[in-house]
Design a protein around this motif. Sequence first.
Motif, PDB file in Angstrom:
ATOM      1  N   ALA A  40     -17.697 -35.899 -70.417  1.00 17.62           N
ATOM      2  CA  ALA A  40     -16.827 -35.163 -71.347  1.00 17.62           C
ATOM      3  C   ALA A  40     -17.662 -34.398 -72.368  1.00 17.62           C
ATOM      4  CB  ALA A  40     -15.875 -36.131 -72.051  1.00 17.62           C
ATOM      5  N   LEU A  41     -18.688 -35.047 -72.921  1.00 11.26           N
ATOM      6  CA  LEU A  41     -19.561 -34.382 -73.888  1.00 11.26           C
ATOM      7  C   LEU A  41     -20.274 -33.193 -73.255  1.00 11.26           C
ATOM      8  CD1 LEU A  41     -21.281 -37.329 -75.826  1.00 11.26           C
ATOM      9  CD2 LEU A  41     -19.498 -35.797 -76.657  1.00 11.26           C
ATOM     10  N   MET A  42     -20.872 -33.426 -72.088  1.00 10.59           N
ATOM     11  CA  MET A  42     -21.643 -32.372 -71.427  1.00 10.59           C
ATOM     12  C   MET A  42     -20.734 -31.218 -71.000  1.00 10.59           C
ATOM     13  SD  MET A  42     -24.195 -32.720 -68.147  1.00 10.59           S
ATOM     14  CE  MET A  42     -22.877 -33.216 -67.045  1.00 10.59           C
ATOM     15  N   GLY A  43     -19.624 -31.524 -70.351  1.00 10.73           N
ATOM     16  CA  GLY A  43     -18.730 -30.486 -69.852  1.00 10.73           C
ATOM     17  C   GLY A  43     -18.129 -29.636 -70.951  1.00 10.73           C
ATOM     18  N   ASN A  44     -17.642 -30.272 -72.000  1.00 12.59           N
ATOM     19  CA  ASN A  44     -17.014 -29.516 -73.083  1.00 12.59           C
ATOM     20  C   ASN A  44     -18.026 -28.739 -73.909  1.00 12.59           C
ATOM     21  OD1 ASN A  44     -13.988 -30.125 -73.160  1.00 12.59           O
ATOM     22  ND2 ASN A  44     -14.841 -32.171 -72.955  1.00 12.59           N
ATOM     23  N   CYS A  45     -19.220 -29.294 -74.106  1.00 11.50           N
ATOM     24  CA  CYS A  45     -20.265 -28.546 -74.825  1.00 11.50           C
ATOM     25  C   CYS A  45     -20.675 -27.297 -74.046  1.00 11.50           C
ATOM     26  CB  CYS A  45     -21.481 -29.442 -75.066  1.00 11.50           C
ATOM     27  SG  CYS A  45     -21.248 -30.663 -76.378  1.00 11.50           S
ATOM     28  N   ILE A  46     -20.826 -27.442 -72.724  1.00 13.87           N
ATOM     29  CA  ILE A  46     -21.171 -26.284 -71.885  1.00 13.87           C
ATOM     30  C   ILE A  46     -20.078 -25.244 -71.946  1.00 13.87           C
ATOM     31  CG2 ILE A  46     -21.483 -25.533 -69.487  1.00 13.87           C
ATOM     32  CD1 ILE A  46     -22.958 -28.170 -68.970  1.00 13.87           C
ATOM     33  N   LEU A  47     -18.815 -25.695 -71.866  1.00 11.57           N
ATOM     34  CA  LEU A  47     -17.685 -24.762 -71.884  1.00 11.57           C
ATOM     35  C   LEU A  47     -17.626 -23.992 -73.203  1.00 11.57           C
ATOM     36  CD1 LEU A  47     -15.562 -24.102 -69.769  1.00 11.57           C
ATOM     37  CD2 LEU A  47     -14.013 -25.699 -70.892  1.00 11.57           C
ATOM     38  N   VAL A  48     -17.788 -24.701 -74.314  1.00  7.30           N
ATOM     39  CA  VAL A  48     -17.775 -24.043 -75.626  1.00  7.30           C
ATOM     40  C   VAL A  48     -18.928 -23.052 -75.741  1.00  7.30           C
ATOM     41  CG1 VAL A  48     -18.052 -24.420 -78.109  1.00  7.30           C
ATOM     42  CG2 VAL A  48     -16.570 -25.938 -76.787  1.00  7.30           C
ATOM     43  N   LEU A  73     -13.746 -32.943 -77.590  1.00  6.31           N
ATOM     44  CA  LEU A  73     -15.004 -33.527 -78.062  1.00  6.31           C
ATOM     45  C   LEU A  73     -14.756 -34.472 -79.236  1.00  6.31           C
ATOM     46  CD1 LEU A  73     -17.378 -30.426 -77.937  1.00  6.31           C
ATOM     47  CD2 LEU A  73     -17.683 -32.559 -76.657  1.00  6.31           C
ATOM     48  N   ILE A  74     -13.894 -34.044 -80.155  1.00  3.55           N
ATOM     49  CA  ILE A  74     -13.634 -34.864 -81.342  1.00  3.55           C
ATOM     50  C   ILE A  74     -12.855 -36.120 -80.985  1.00  3.55           C
ATOM     51  CG2 ILE A  74     -12.575 -34.914 -83.635  1.00  3.55           C
ATOM     52  CD1 ILE A  74     -12.943 -31.869 -83.747  1.00  3.55           C
ATOM     53  N   ILE A  75     -11.812 -35.975 -80.157  1.00  2.00           N
ATOM     54  CA  ILE A  75     -10.962 -37.131 -79.858  1.00  2.00           C
ATOM     55  C   ILE A  75     -11.706 -38.187 -79.040  1.00  2.00           C
ATOM     56  CG2 ILE A  75      -9.913 -36.289 -77.705  1.00  2.00           C
ATOM     57  CD1 ILE A  75      -7.258 -37.434 -78.759  1.00  2.00           C
ATOM     58  N   SER A  76     -12.573 -37.764 -78.122  1.00  5.73           N
ATOM     59  CA  SER A  76     -13.328 -38.747 -77.339  1.00  5.73           C
ATOM     60  C   SER A  76     -14.379 -39.438 -78.210  1.00  5.73           C
ATOM     61  CB  SER A  76     -13.988 -38.082 -76.128  1.00  5.73           C
ATOM     62  OG  SER A  76     -14.818 -37.003 -76.520  1.00  5.73           O
ATOM     63  N   THR A  77     -14.967 -38.705 -79.147  1.00  2.01           N
ATOM     64  CA  THR A  77     -15.959 -39.292 -80.053  1.00  2.01           C
ATOM     65  C   THR A  77     -15.297 -40.210 -81.084  1.00  2.01           C
ATOM     66  OG1 THR A  77     -17.356 -37.343 -79.774  1.00  2.01           O
ATOM     67  CG2 THR A  77     -17.840 -38.741 -81.653  1.00  2.01           C
ATOM     68  N   THR A  78     -14.028 -40.003 -81.343  1.00  2.00           N
ATOM     69  CA  THR A  78     -13.298 -40.871 -82.268  1.00  2.00           C
ATOM     70  C   THR A  78     -13.136 -42.279 -81.711  1.00  2.00           C
ATOM     71  OG1 THR A  78     -12.078 -38.977 -83.147  1.00  2.00           O
ATOM     72  CG2 THR A  78     -11.116 -41.139 -83.534  1.00  2.00           C
ATOM     73  N   ILE A 292     -14.012 -29.528 -66.116  1.00  2.00           N
ATOM     74  CA  ILE A 292     -14.287 -29.484 -64.678  1.00  2.00           C
ATOM     75  C   ILE A 292     -13.237 -28.645 -63.962  1.00  2.00           C
ATOM     76  CG2 ILE A 292     -14.433 -30.867 -62.565  1.00  2.00           C
ATOM     77  CD1 ILE A 292     -15.537 -33.153 -64.268  1.00  2.00           C
ATOM     78  N   ILE A 293     -11.965 -28.932 -64.235  1.00  2.00           N
ATOM     79  CA  ILE A 293     -10.878 -28.225 -63.550  1.00  2.00           C
ATOM     80  C   ILE A 293     -10.853 -26.751 -63.941  1.00  2.00           C
ATOM     81  CG2 ILE A 293      -8.368 -28.046 -63.334  1.00  2.00           C
ATOM     82  CD1 ILE A 293      -8.244 -31.086 -63.555  1.00  2.00           C
TER      83      ILE A 293
END
Length: 314
Positions: A40-48, A73-78, A292-293
Amino acid sequence: MLAQNRTNFHPATFLLLGIPGLEPFHIWISIPFCLVYLLALMGNCILVFLIKTDSSLHEPMYIFLCMLSVNDLIISTTTLPKILSLFWFNDREIKFKACLTQIFFIHSLSTIESGFLLVMAFDRYVAICNPLRHSTILTPGVIMTLSLAIVLRGFILLTPHPFLLLRLTYCKSNLIAHTYCEFMALIKLACDNTRIHRIYSLMLAFLTGGLDFMLIICSYTFILYAVFQLPSKKARLKALSTCGAHFGVILVSYIPAFFSFISHRFGKHIAPYIHIFIANIYLLLPPMLNPIIYGVNTKSIRERFLKVFIYTKK
């Protein structure tokens, strides 16, 4: 005596039990949880990064997708760092105020996520059903207004949550049978009458996630109708492929959330570990699957990713 009453009213700490009945397997359960978090961290950081650095991606759909990724990113890190700390180091303790803060962010960010899924469905509706007016309807000003409204809705509507919990007396126990702090989990520990709290939570769920989901279904109904009116089979398949990916993300986000919500309030005979697994899935799986999707099924993002990857490789 006053100190004892104060402790009952506001416990200094709560103790998270993780997944009751599966304590010996916590370390094994932590492995997929950790992998999901890293993806989740890697995918969303790449997308942003891709959307921010490529001006050709500064279109409504990609801007909303970028905001969705930041929210993921924020909700998963929470939640994930504390869950992994619990599984790896048996770190069960969480301060009372930290617990209330976690509840606020989990529920407000989930509401914000629902809002972004709704406007992304609206964007697809305009792009397919009224393509000639897409740029005039979704102007930068409209995008900014919608995004601000979504964020404010999430924060304003969920602000009462921690204050409602703050007023309750917790004299039953300070043990939370969950991997993270959750509104209904704390309600069950209270000794006061929580009828108003439950009604407010129920109304809020229907006015946010429930209403958003119904509007999304309406949008995709109109989209499907418009798609099947297209003269070209190739155009129909392309539109269905794009919409199918988007709708898949929506189902992954809403079905576990609805199941968790209903089982907390009405599922008395559901095994606790099933409820806790589902509650974790609806917080952890969408942040991993969204990039990913959307990345795989969106040609512009896929091409941009390949260019960056090839350039870095060289």
